[in-house]
Scaffold this motif. Sequence first.
Motif, PDB file in Angstrom:
ATOM      1  N   CYS A 112     -73.923 -45.393   8.770  1.00 22.38           N
ATOM      2  CA  CYS A 112     -74.351 -44.916   7.451  1.00 22.38           C
ATOM      3  C   CYS A 112     -73.932 -43.462   7.258  1.00 22.38           C
ATOM      4  O   CYS A 112     -74.069 -42.634   8.165  1.00 22.38           O
ATOM      5  CB  CYS A 112     -75.863 -45.050   7.328  1.00 22.38           C
ATOM      6  SG  CYS A 112     -76.511 -44.585   5.707  1.00 22.38           S
ATOM      7  N   CYS A 132     -82.727 -47.459   7.538  1.00 23.60           N
ATOM      8  CA  CYS A 132     -83.445 -46.191   7.738  1.00 23.60           C
ATOM      9  C   CYS A 132     -83.985 -45.608   6.443  1.00 23.60           C
ATOM     10  O   CYS A 132     -85.161 -45.279   6.353  1.00 23.60           O
ATOM     11  CB  CYS A 132     -82.523 -45.200   8.443  1.00 23.60           C
ATOM     12  SG  CYS A 132     -82.187 -45.692  10.138  1.00 23.60           S
ATOM     13  N   HIS A 133     -83.134 -45.454   5.425  1.00 21.38           N
ATOM     14  CA  HIS A 133     -83.610 -44.848   4.171  1.00 21.38           C
ATOM     15  C   HIS A 133     -83.131 -45.641   2.967  1.00 21.38           C
ATOM     16  O   HIS A 133     -83.047 -45.113   1.857  1.00 21.38           O
ATOM     17  CB  HIS A 133     -83.152 -43.392   4.066  1.00 21.38           C
ATOM     18  CG  HIS A 133     -83.415 -42.595   5.311  1.00 21.38           C
ATOM     19  ND1 HIS A 133     -82.440 -42.309   6.236  1.00 21.38           N
ATOM     20  CD2 HIS A 133     -84.565 -42.067   5.796  1.00 21.38           C
ATOM     21  CE1 HIS A 133     -82.957 -41.627   7.243  1.00 21.38           C
ATOM     22  NE2 HIS A 133     -84.247 -41.472   7.013  1.00 21.38           N
ATOM     23  N   ALA A 134     -82.745 -46.898   3.185  1.00 22.42           N
ATOM     24  CA  ALA A 134     -82.493 -47.860   2.107  1.00 22.42           C
ATOM     25  C   ALA A 134     -81.236 -47.591   1.278  1.00 22.42           C
ATOM     26  O   ALA A 134     -81.124 -48.102   0.158  1.00 22.42           O
ATOM     27  CB  ALA A 134     -83.705 -47.969   1.186  1.00 22.42           C
ATOM     28  N   SER A 135     -80.307 -46.836   1.802  1.00 25.93           N
ATOM     29  CA  SER A 135     -79.029 -46.746   1.090  1.00 25.93           C
ATOM     30  C   SER A 135     -78.387 -48.123   1.034  1.00 25.93           C
ATOM     31  O   SER A 135     -78.580 -48.952   1.931  1.00 25.93           O
ATOM     32  CB  SER A 135     -78.076 -45.774   1.799  1.00 25.93           C
ATOM     33  OG  SER A 135     -78.470 -44.451   1.594  1.00 25.93           O
ATOM     34  N   PRO A 147     -79.835 -42.548  -0.445  1.00 26.07           N
ATOM     35  CA  PRO A 147     -79.252 -41.212  -0.364  1.00 26.07           C
ATOM     36  C   PRO A 147     -77.873 -41.098   0.275  1.00 26.07           C
ATOM     37  O   PRO A 147     -77.363 -39.979   0.402  1.00 26.07           O
ATOM     38  CB  PRO A 147     -80.270 -40.439   0.498  1.00 26.07           C
ATOM     39  CG  PRO A 147     -80.858 -41.487   1.382  1.00 26.07           C
ATOM     40  CD  PRO A 147     -80.918 -42.728   0.544  1.00 26.07           C
TER      41      PRO A 147
HETATM   42 FE1  FES Z   1     -78.793 -44.692   6.102  1.00 21.80          FE
HETATM   43 FE2  FES Z   1     -80.450 -42.660   5.770  1.00 21.80          FE
HETATM   44  S1  FES Z   1     -79.338 -43.192   7.548  1.00 21.80           S
HETATM   45  S2  FES Z   1     -79.914 -44.175   4.344  1.00 21.80           S
END
Ligand code: FES
Length: 185
Positions: A112, A132-135, A147
């Motif tokens: 990512c 992890c943060h839904a990208s 993000p």
């Molecule tokens: Fe993939 Fe943060 S590491 S959205």
Amino acid sequence: FPLPPPPAEPADPSRRRVLNLLLVGAASPVVFGVLGPYGASLSPPHPGGGRGGLQTTVATDVDGAPVTVAALVAAAPADGRKTMVVGVGGEPAWLTAAAPDRLDHFALCAVCTHMGCVVPWVPARGRYVCPCHASEYDHEGRVLRGPAPLPLQLEHAAVEEDGGAVLLSTWTEDDFRTGKAPWWT
Ligand code: FES
């Protein structure tokens, strides 16, 4: 009593990613299996921070055994035809079976571009979704939702005529998704 020291981490981030994949467990000799949010401590890729120029590697499974196009196509699920292998720089990479006996001409580095988690393909959504943060990324690695700041890194994918091994190499031409020079070189 003093606690024992934590086990030493491999210094090489690529090796850490492969070890993370091994910890998650391999579903088959080719497919790495379902990926979870285990990469939050990994370092994000940096624009302009290439990995040592042009690199070429033979795609392997997690044990280091070369994978063939026939095995990849056979292992790829019909609802996505994506298979993860070890690609350039030892990083996980997604290959796509474009036809029963053929791969797409590019692979996507599965790291990512936000914080470096390994990004799984989600067939039900037809996109890559970072745990992890839904990208979210489309099937060619374009960012659909942040993000994540940048598209997934491209790699060339070619099949050797003898034996059908898959060669992956650094994508150095313009990024066909943006029409610009690749951010990773
Ligand atoms: Fe993939 Fe943060 S590491 S959205």
